[in-house]
Motif scaffolding. Sequence first.
Motif, PDB file in Angstrom:
ATOM      1  N   GLU A 166       0.834  -1.199   0.000  1.00 36.51           N
ATOM      2  CA  GLU A 166       0.000   0.000   0.000  1.00 36.51           C
ATOM      3  C   GLU A 166       0.868   1.247   0.000  1.00 36.51           C
ATOM      4  O   GLU A 166       1.904   1.296   0.664  1.00 36.51           O
ATOM      5  N   VAL A 167       0.432   2.263  -0.742  1.00 34.21           N
ATOM      6  CA  VAL A 167       1.155   3.526  -0.801  1.00 34.21           C
ATOM      7  C   VAL A 167       1.204   4.141   0.593  1.00 34.21           C
ATOM      8  O   VAL A 167       0.206   4.174   1.309  1.00 34.21           O
ATOM      9  N   GLY A 168       2.399   4.590   0.990  1.00 37.51           N
ATOM     10  CA  GLY A 168       2.580   5.207   2.296  1.00 37.51           C
ATOM     11  C   GLY A 168       3.090   4.261   3.363  1.00 37.51           C
ATOM     12  O   GLY A 168       3.527   4.690   4.422  1.00 37.51           O
ATOM     13  N   SER A 169       3.028   2.962   3.106  1.00 34.40           N
ATOM     14  CA  SER A 169       3.489   2.006   4.109  1.00 34.40           C
ATOM     15  C   SER A 169       5.009   1.874   4.078  1.00 34.40           C
ATOM     16  O   SER A 169       5.649   2.089   3.054  1.00 34.40           O
ATOM     17  N   LYS A 170       5.554   1.526   5.241  1.00 33.20           N
ATOM     18  CA  LYS A 170       6.999   1.294   5.353  1.00 33.20           C
ATOM     19  C   LYS A 170       7.215  -0.196   5.510  1.00 33.20           C
ATOM     20  O   LYS A 170       6.591  -0.834   6.349  1.00 33.20           O
ATOM     21  N   VAL A 171       8.112  -0.736   4.670  1.00 34.58           N
ATOM     22  CA  VAL A 171       8.382  -2.169   4.701  1.00 34.58           C
ATOM     23  C   VAL A 171       9.888  -2.421   4.624  1.00 34.58           C
ATOM     24  O   VAL A 171      10.648  -1.581   4.142  1.00 34.58           O
ATOM     25  N   GLN A 172      10.284  -3.575   5.116  1.00 34.50           N
ATOM     26  CA  GLN A 172      11.679  -3.997   5.047  1.00 34.50           C
ATOM     27  C   GLN A 172      11.875  -4.746   3.740  1.00 34.50           C
ATOM     28  O   GLN A 172      11.046  -5.567   3.353  1.00 34.50           O
ATOM     29  N   GLY A 173      12.964  -4.468   3.045  1.00 37.24           N
ATOM     30  CA  GLY A 173      13.244  -5.141   1.787  1.00 37.24           C
ATOM     31  C   GLY A 173      14.718  -5.434   1.637  1.00 37.24           C
ATOM     32  O   GLY A 173      15.545  -5.009   2.447  1.00 37.24           O
ATOM     33  N   LYS A 174      15.044  -6.180   0.576  1.00 41.14           N
ATOM     34  CA  LYS A 174      16.423  -6.570   0.332  1.00 41.14           C
ATOM     35  C   LYS A 174      16.837  -6.091  -1.053  1.00 41.14           C
ATOM     36  O   LYS A 174      16.138  -6.315  -2.041  1.00 41.14           O
ATOM     37  N   VAL A 175      17.998  -5.416  -1.133  1.00 37.88           N
ATOM     38  CA  VAL A 175      18.511  -4.907  -2.409  1.00 37.88           C
ATOM     39  C   VAL A 175      18.914  -6.103  -3.270  1.00 37.88           C
ATOM     40  O   VAL A 175      19.739  -6.921  -2.873  1.00 37.88           O
ATOM     41  N   THR A 176      18.306  -6.198  -4.466  1.00 31.53           N
ATOM     42  CA  THR A 176      18.608  -7.313  -5.356  1.00 31.53           C
ATOM     43  C   THR A 176      19.409  -6.896  -6.582  1.00 31.53           C
ATOM     44  O   THR A 176      19.988  -7.737  -7.256  1.00 31.53           O
ATOM     45  N   GLY A 177      19.434  -5.598  -6.866  1.00 34.15           N
ATOM     46  CA  GLY A 177      20.179  -5.136  -8.030  1.00 34.15           C
ATOM     47  C   GLY A 177      20.433  -3.652  -7.948  1.00 34.15           C
ATOM     48  O   GLY A 177      19.652  -2.904  -7.357  1.00 34.15           O
ATOM     49  N   ILE A 178      21.552  -3.228  -8.545  1.00 31.63           N
ATOM     50  CA  ILE A 178      21.921  -1.811  -8.544  1.00 31.63           C
ATOM     51  C   ILE A 178      22.230  -1.384  -9.976  1.00 31.63           C
ATOM     52  O   ILE A 178      22.934  -2.082 -10.700  1.00 31.63           O
ATOM     53  N   THR A 179      21.652  -0.237 -10.371  1.00 30.38           N
ATOM     54  CA  THR A 179      21.933   0.347 -11.681  1.00 30.38           C
ATOM     55  C   THR A 179      22.425   1.775 -11.467  1.00 30.38           C
ATOM     56  O   THR A 179      22.469   2.248 -10.338  1.00 30.38           O
ATOM     57  N   HIS A 180      22.775   2.466 -12.540  1.00 39.14           N
ATOM     58  CA  HIS A 180      23.238   3.841 -12.408  1.00 39.14           C
ATOM     59  C   HIS A 180      22.109   4.783 -12.016  1.00 39.14           C
ATOM     60  O   HIS A 180      22.355   5.886 -11.549  1.00 39.14           O
ATOM     61  N   PHE A 181      20.842   4.366 -12.178  1.00 31.50           N
ATOM     62  CA  PHE A 181      19.713   5.244 -11.867  1.00 31.50           C
ATOM     63  C   PHE A 181      18.977   4.863 -10.590  1.00 31.50           C
ATOM     64  O   PHE A 181      18.059   5.560 -10.172  1.00 31.50           O
ATOM     65  N   GLY A 182      19.356   3.773  -9.944  1.00 28.23           N
ATOM     66  CA  GLY A 182      18.665   3.385  -8.722  1.00 28.23           C
ATOM     67  C   GLY A 182      18.969   1.964  -8.305  1.00 28.23           C
ATOM     68  O   GLY A 182      19.885   1.326  -8.819  1.00 28.23           O
ATOM     69  N   ALA A 183      18.165   1.477  -7.349  1.00 26.96           N
ATOM     70  CA  ALA A 183      18.355   0.127  -6.829  1.00 26.96           C
ATOM     71  C   ALA A 183      17.015  -0.606  -6.810  1.00 26.96           C
ATOM     72  O   ALA A 183      15.977  -0.024  -6.483  1.00 26.96           O
TER      73      ALA A 183
END
Length: 140
Positions: free
Chosen positions: A4-21
């Motif tokens: 849901e928009v506005g919610s805070k959740v824990q996540g895991k970085v799976t990939g990194i690009t020059h414009f974001g993760a």
Amino acid sequence: MSIEVGSKVQGKVTGITHFGAFVELPGGSTGLVHISEVADNYVKDIKDHLTVGDEVLVKVLNVEKDGKIGLSIRKAVDQPSSQSHSNQHRDNHRHNRMNDRAKESFESKMNRFLKDSEDRLSSLKRNTESKRGGRGARRG
């Protein structure tokens, strides 16, 4: 689990690009943290802030109809409580003085830039005129 928009959740970085993760969220969905949403200050290289496998707290900014999820790390961090009025006034005064110094510095930088730019432009014009057969060109 629905995101849901506005919610805070824990996540895991799976990939990194020059414009974001890309961050994998609970439930298997993946969202994008744009490079501008990684930190409050300017991020030149996202790899200075994140690596694949990092656990991060993210805030859901938007969920598109096509399934794309926009995330933010910097908005997930709680902002400190507001300062007392006297502290805020003192900090505003300090901030204004720093801005005044920055303006002076900016003006001197701009003047130096303009001078250098004009010098380079005149040098460039001299060199290109001689190659195009303008005044002073060699004949042979």
